[in-house]
Write an enzyme that holds these catalytic residues in place. Structure first.
Site, PDB file in Angstrom:
ATOM      1  N   CYS A 309      30.591  43.851  36.796  1.00 38.95           N
ATOM      2  CA  CYS A 309      31.115  42.499  36.549  1.00 38.95           C
ATOM      3  C   CYS A 309      31.576  41.951  37.890  1.00 38.95           C
ATOM      4  CB  CYS A 309      32.260  42.550  35.543  1.00 38.95           C
ATOM      5  SG  CYS A 309      31.837  43.336  33.971  1.00 38.95           S
ATOM      6  N   GLY A 311      31.517  39.010  39.623  1.00 38.76           N
ATOM      7  CA  GLY A 311      32.105  37.732  39.988  1.00 38.76           C
ATOM      8  C   GLY A 311      33.604  37.824  40.185  1.00 38.76           C
ATOM      9  N   GLY A 313      33.003  38.043  43.506  1.00 43.55           N
ATOM     10  CA  GLY A 313      32.276  38.670  44.603  1.00 43.55           C
ATOM     11  C   GLY A 313      33.102  39.350  45.668  1.00 43.55           C
ATOM     12  N   GLY A 314      34.426  39.339  45.547  1.00 44.05           N
ATOM     13  CA  GLY A 314      35.266  39.934  46.577  1.00 44.05           C
ATOM     14  C   GLY A 314      35.060  41.431  46.726  1.00 44.05           C
ATOM     15  N   LYS A 315      35.153  42.165  45.613  1.00 46.42           N
ATOM     16  CA  LYS A 315      34.952  43.612  45.677  1.00 46.42           C
ATOM     17  C   LYS A 315      33.497  43.937  45.984  1.00 46.42           C
ATOM     18  CE  LYS A 315      38.691  44.672  42.446  1.00 46.42           C
ATOM     19  NZ  LYS A 315      38.966  43.280  41.994  1.00 46.42           N
ATOM     20  N   GLU A 334      26.385  40.055  37.230  1.00 44.15           N
ATOM     21  CA  GLU A 334      27.357  39.098  36.706  1.00 44.15           C
ATOM     22  C   GLU A 334      26.713  38.320  35.570  1.00 44.15           C
ATOM     23  OE1 GLU A 334      30.273  36.854  35.547  1.00 44.15           O
ATOM     24  OE2 GLU A 334      30.615  38.438  37.028  1.00 44.15           O
ATOM     25  N   ASP A 396      35.010  46.453  37.063  1.00 43.96           N
ATOM     26  CA  ASP A 396      36.195  45.605  37.239  1.00 43.96           C
ATOM     27  C   ASP A 396      36.211  44.680  36.032  1.00 43.96           C
ATOM     28  OD1 ASP A 396      38.363  44.242  38.212  1.00 43.96           O
ATOM     29  OD2 ASP A 396      37.263  43.159  39.759  1.00 43.96           O
ATOM     30  N   CYS A 449      42.850  44.000  36.605  1.00 46.44           N
ATOM     31  CA  CYS A 449      43.956  43.308  37.269  1.00 46.44           C
ATOM     32  C   CYS A 449      45.000  42.973  36.219  1.00 46.44           C
ATOM     33  CB  CYS A 449      43.459  42.048  37.971  1.00 46.44           C
ATOM     34  SG  CYS A 449      44.723  41.283  39.005  1.00 46.44           S
TER      35      CYS A 449
END
Length: 521
Positions: A309, A311, A313-315, A334, A396, A449
């Site tokens: 998952c 989006g 895109g940071g990780k 995604e 994530d 998170c």
């Protein structure tokens, strides 16, 4: 606070016509002017200070259009051409008002002598912004009231401006401590008192207490609630193979992640390394979660990795850089088309940075473009379509986001208890799919998170039982506390394990949960 605020639903002003209404939205008779029928001399309205105008515009978009403050505010600051000082004020006014709006609603209901759901929504936004200036900033009371009245003229009727003026002058006559005492005197339980004082929905207070109690540290609850209301410093990640953390100018070292930096106050895009794409904005908790997977053991060239998952895109960007250094191949999946575009942008920046760094990092230049794939798809189906394929999987999972309340102040008001049940159902499906897609000997990092135990250890423990009941290949739980501590550059104050829960008040990160699982070979 009202249930409407807790639900996070749009509160459109369409049913509250503002012309010829009083401050609570009730219809007033038309008045043609002073006695004798003469017309009033048009008055020139004072110009609203730009930072307050930007703050109100963002608050209204968040409240009524489901916008995200952390995405919209920077755009509005640029569009308004605010100076650094005004940008800082707009940021404080926007985030502070959104964070504390539950508390301010309690203050305003006392000052206005009516529930806030009986106040026109547009005027309520102005009142909250004014209350924040009066109760939590050094803005002069007369300036806070006068500017709020000017803002009210933009969104309400003439009687509405008088209502705003009267309510805020009432607020200004008492000190913040006096208002806190009045608010707490009207609470109905210890949890309601905590919800009022720290401006969290009561169900979130209970959920956070439960998460802390799982570590035997429920006594930290008030410290956590207070930390949720503190502005988070901007954390950066120096992408491995593309940026040397020690060579980036104008920043400080991070606290725990070996690739973390802390940005100075202001726009991080002012840093050359951020503009080049070799350094990105990313919370240290997110960095540690990704590095726990990539640095759990040495990378074997040719390994296939999956970000289920991905989006926004940071990780995925951090994993792509790590994969490029070790010769692995990353697939970033995604479901939502708009977020697929964000993932592509993030990885395109990594690719461009790798090419630009080619003279000093030829391996990264050769690896990134060929070894990263972005695709759109339903992650719950990956296990069936690609069984036992990936050596490392990052799940994530979509969650309530209760771990990022410092950075997303409106998130606390947009979720309610029924959302948890819906999300845990999705999380469980994704977890089962991830286990099925995991190659023998492969590792899964389950990350959220959110510290809500139903979304964290609840999903993992029930998912493992279901997997074993269905005859799946045995899964071993890795002690994530040992792994994260081996990755971190400083001592982490963690629970007993095997899971890791990071905390804003303890680690200065978002409240990331990390579980590491290995499928037996």
């Amino acid at each position: 606070m009202s249930e409407q605020r807790d639900s996070g639903e749009n509160r459109s002003g369409a049913n509250h016509p503002r012309a010829n209404h009083d401050g609570a939205g009730r219809r007033r008779p038309n008045r043609t002017g002073p006695r004798g029928g003469s017309e009033r001399t048009p008055r020139v309205e004072p110009r609203v200070q730009p930072a307050r105008q930007v703050a109100l515009d963002v608050i209204r978009a968040v409240e009524h259009d489901d916008a995200y403050a952390n995405l919209l505010l920077p755009q509005r600051i640029v569009r308004a051409g605010l100076s650094p000082q005004d940008a800082g004020l707009a940021t404080e006014l926007t985030y502070g008002t959104l964070r504390m709006s539950g508390y301010y609603d309690r203050v305003l209901s006392i000052a206005a002598r009516r529930p806030t759901d009986q106040i026109d929504p547009a005027l309520l936004d102005v009142l909250r912004l004014g209350a924040h200036q009066l109760l939590a900033t050094r803005v002069a009371p007369h300036a806070a009231v006068d500017e709020s009245v000017s803002l009210a003229r933009q969104v309400g009727s003439r009687s509405g401006t008088g209502f705003v003026n009267g309510v805020l002058r009432t607020v200004s006559r008492s000190t913040p401590d006096e208002w806190l005492a009045r608010v707490l005197a009207e609470t109905t339980s210890p949890d309601d008192a905590l919800a009022a004082r720290y401006s969290h929905p009561e169900w979130v207070v209970r959920a956070l207490r439960g998460a802390l109690a799982a570590e035997g540290r429920a006594d930290e609850l008030e410290t956590l609630l207070e930390a949720d209301n503190e502005p988070a410093r901007v954390s950066l990640v120096a992408l491995p193979g593309l940026a040397d953390p020690g060579a980036v100018e104008g920043v400080e070292e991070g606290r725990f992640s070996p690739v973390a930096l802390t940005a100075p106050h202001g726009d991080p895009a002012s840093l050359a390394d951020v503009r080049s794409g070799t350094v990105r904005v990313q919370d240290e908790g997110s960095q540690l979660a990704a590095l726990a997977l990539s640095r759990l053991k040495p990378i074997e060239p040719g390994e296939r990795w999956l970000d289920m998952c991905a989006g926004p895109g940071g990780k995925a960007a951090l994993l792509a850089a790590e994969a490029a250094v070790g010769g692995a191949r990353l697939t970033a999946n995604e479901l939502v088309p708009g977020r697929v575009g964000l993932v592509k942008q993030a990885l395109a920046a990594v690719t461009a940075a790798a090419r630009a760094a080619g003279s000093s990092s030829p391996a990264a230049t050769a690896s990134v473009p060929e070894l990263v794939e972005v695709r759109q798809g339903d992650a719950t189906e990956i296990g069936a379509s690609e069984p036992e394929t990936y050596a490392r999987i990052l799940l994530d999972a979509p969650c309530t986001g209760l771990g990022a309340l410092r950075r997303r102040p409106e998130a606390r008001w947009r979720k309610q208890p029924r959302d948890v049940a819906e999300l845990t159902g999705l999380q469980s499906e994704l977890f089962s799919s991830a286990l099925a897609a995991l190659a023998p000997g492969g590792t899964l990092a389950y990350v959220t998170c959110s510290p809500h135990t139903a979304e964290t250890r609840g999903v993992v423990e029930s998912g493992l039982k279901r997997w074993a009941r269905d005859g799946g290949t045995p899964i071993d739980t890795i002690d994530a506390t040992e792994v994260l501590q081996s990755v971190a550059v400083a001592e982490l104050d963690l629970g007993a394990g095997p899971f890791v829960q990071l905390w804003p008040h303890r680690h200065g990160t978002d409240a990331m949960f990390v579980a590491l699982l290995r499928k037996r070979a």
